[in-house]
Design a protein around this motif. Sequence first.
Motif, PDB file in Angstrom:
ATOM      1  N   ALA A 135       0.818  -1.217   0.000  1.00  0.00           N
ATOM      2  CA  ALA A 135       0.000   0.000   0.000  1.00  0.00           C
ATOM      3  C   ALA A 135       0.854   1.270   0.000  1.00  0.00           C
ATOM      4  N   GLN A 136       2.002   1.209   0.665  1.00  0.00           N
ATOM      5  CA  GLN A 136       2.858   2.401   0.746  1.00  0.00           C
ATOM      6  C   GLN A 136       3.971   2.406  -0.304  1.00  0.00           C
ATOM      7  N   GLY A 137       3.988   1.399  -1.172  1.00  0.00           N
ATOM      8  CA  GLY A 137       4.926   1.381  -2.290  1.00  0.00           C
ATOM      9  C   GLY A 137       6.343   0.951  -1.933  1.00  0.00           C
ATOM     10  N   TYR A 138       6.520   0.150  -0.902  1.00  0.00           N
ATOM     11  CA  TYR A 138       7.850  -0.313  -0.534  1.00  0.00           C
ATOM     12  C   TYR A 138       8.212  -1.551  -1.341  1.00  0.00           C
ATOM     13  N   THR A 139       9.403  -1.519  -1.922  1.00  0.00           N
ATOM     14  CA  THR A 139       9.900  -2.639  -2.691  1.00  0.00           C
ATOM     15  C   THR A 139      10.530  -3.676  -1.773  1.00  0.00           C
ATOM     16  N   TYR A 140      11.226  -3.200  -0.747  1.00  0.00           N
ATOM     17  CA  TYR A 140      11.902  -4.079   0.201  1.00  0.00           C
ATOM     18  C   TYR A 140      11.552  -3.667   1.626  1.00  0.00           C
ATOM     19  N   VAL A 141      11.364  -4.674   2.478  1.00  0.00           N
ATOM     20  CA  VAL A 141      11.200  -4.443   3.906  1.00  0.00           C
ATOM     21  C   VAL A 141      12.211  -5.347   4.601  1.00  0.00           C
TER      22      VAL A 141
END
Length: 166
Positions: A135-141
């Motif tokens: 939802a927040q557009g993060y590619t990597y966590v």
Amino acid sequence: MKNFRTLVLIAILTLGFNTVQAQEKIGHISTDLLISLMPETKALNTELEKLSKTYESELKAEEAKLAAKLKKYQAEQASQTDEVNQQRGAEVQQDQQNLYQASQVAREDITKKRNEKLQPILEKAKKAIDEVATAQGYTYVLEASTLIVANGTDLLPAVKAKLGIQ
């Protein structure tokens, strides 16, 4: 002219890669902290603590019975034959071994229950992290506990909100 084209092509490729890299967002989260804050984990810990106390009280009762038996056998040792004393000694050793095995079984049972009940909690946490990251557009966590420097965005507050945790 050919060198100029090659130089322009290299410049375009370099700028293109930098643009692609700039679009990737990286966040971090402490999954251990998230899981410890989840109400399901707190309920699981309470349940396991209750089970542990049950096993502990049962084992203490068996231990007390064994201690009483040992005390009785020691008091009667002088009035018994060597054969009876050896038999009683073997019986006490067997009881001690049974008590040890019972404590091992109790530990294994608690560990098994913990692992069984923790799996859905881990899946729920992972799903929430995935949903927030998407939802927040993060590619990597990344896992925060393994990072030396974590100046990026911490997703813990957003995931906590997604799960309804205060």
